[in-house]
Write an enzyme that holds these catalytic residues in place. Structure first.
Site, PDB file in Angstrom:
ATOM      1  N   SER A 139      38.303  44.813  41.880  1.00  0.00           N
ATOM      2  CA  SER A 139      39.232  43.786  41.412  1.00  0.00           C
ATOM      3  C   SER A 139      40.591  44.422  41.085  1.00  0.00           C
ATOM      4  CB  SER A 139      38.628  43.046  40.213  1.00  0.00           C
ATOM      5  OG  SER A 139      39.386  41.930  39.857  1.00  0.00           O
ATOM      6  N   HIS A 181      39.478  39.682  45.697  1.00  0.00           N
ATOM      7  CA  HIS A 181      39.025  38.290  45.559  1.00  0.00           C
ATOM      8  C   HIS A 181      39.662  37.453  46.665  1.00  0.00           C
ATOM      9  CE1 HIS A 181      37.367  39.169  41.570  1.00  0.00           C
ATOM     10  NE2 HIS A 181      38.523  39.725  41.243  1.00  0.00           N
ATOM     11  N   GLU A 208      35.165  39.277  47.816  1.00  0.00           N
ATOM     12  CA  GLU A 208      34.241  39.679  46.755  1.00  0.00           C
ATOM     13  C   GLU A 208      32.947  40.231  47.358  1.00  0.00           C
ATOM     14  OE1 GLU A 208      33.791  36.249  44.271  1.00  0.00           O
ATOM     15  OE2 GLU A 208      35.858  36.336  43.526  1.00  0.00           O
TER      16      GLU A 208
END
Length: 296
Positions: A139, A181, A208
């Site tokens: 992330s 993402h 993801e």
């Protein structure tokens, strides 16, 4: 007259280590293919889990420690910084002595760079990398590994010129902008905007539960999602320099590649390729032999 060959994408430092860059929300309870690769590379060494990106890191470390322990990785330690001054703390520096890997969790990439950048602690991270260790980021911890990182930009609509924000990252990867993402948050527009700002940067969007395993000459894809590579080296026009902030981005002749698990991207040639038999065999071993379609 032929166009000059674009500059190869490579790592900024000259270590012998590997980077594992994850798009977020990696599987921690099922097959855990990505975490299994991290554990394999760390081996019997120690993995430092850096929760620096979170303003409230409670629970982050425990979740990862449990997942890695179930994969046979017993030695883990948490690194958190309450403020930048702690990046000079001898006790924090000791955490990285002899470590085999560092794993940056998610949160706020600006918090990671502002607390860690150009400090003795970051030098220790580089030492881990240069002596052959593995540096991972998920992330926000993924985007921060680049020389220039994406911080903000519209996602679920056409990209507007004034919404994109870039900032200096940690510099482990140069000539590449990584977004995470990716499909889940509709970030193609802002990645195209980042490439339009500087076409020498290869744009890489990671879904993801998906990762790229990056070495000096290439990266391979691991996980259940896709990796999107935006190559702006052949762009013939964009309005990035002339439009108003609320204008929609316009960009011509962009190259797009879509890669799945087992695919490889050659950074020197800026071209994707299929995995070799040797690479496919290793991937099948890692994934438990899920079949040729998953490994190719």
């Amino acid at each position: 007259m032929p166009k000059p060959k674009p500059e190869p994408v490579s790592r900024a430092t000259h270590g012998r280590g590997v980077l594992i860059v994850i798009g977020g929300h990696e599987d921690k309870e099922g097959d855990r293919v990505i975490l299994k690769e991290v554990a394999r590379r760390v081996g019997r060494g120690r993995l430092v889990i850096a929760t620096v990106g979170s303003h409230d890191p409670e629970g982050y470390f425990d979740t990862y420690r449990k997942a890695f322990k179930e994969l046979g990785l017993e030695k883990t330690a948490e690194l958190y910084l309450g403020d930048r001054e702690q990046a000079h703390d001898p006790k924090k520096l000791e955490l990285l002595e002899g470590a085999k890997g560092v794993f940056f969790t998610g949160g706020d990439q600006l918090r990671i760079t502002s607390q860690l950048g150009d400090t003795p602690l970051f030098e220790r991270v580089l030492e881990v990398y240069k002596r052959g260790g593995v540096i991972c980021g998920t992330s926000a911890g993924a985007s921060v590994l680049c020389t220039t990182m994406l911080v903000r930009g519209n996602g679920e609509e056409s990209h507007r010129l004034g919404t994109l924000r870039m900032a200096p990252g940690l510099g482990l990867v140069k000539h590449m902008v990584i977004d995470q993402h990716f499909a889940e948050r509709g970030r193609m527009g802002r990645l195209l905007g980042a490439v339009a700002l500087n076409p020498v940067e290869l744009g890489v969007g990671i879904d993801e539960d998906t990762a790229i395993v990056l070495n000096n000459s290439s990266f391979s894809v691991l996980g259940s999602g896709a990796v999107y590579v935006v190559d702006g080296s052949s762009v013939s026009y964009s309005n990035i320099a002339e439009g108003e902030d609320e204008c929609t981005l316009s960009i011509f002749d962009v190259r797009l590649h879509l890669l799945a698990q087992g695919d490889v991207f050659d950074l020197a040639e800026r071209r994707p390729r299929k995995a070799t038999p040797r690479e496919r065999k290793r991937l099948e071993k890692l994934t438990g032999g899920e079949g040729e379609g998953d490994a190719a």
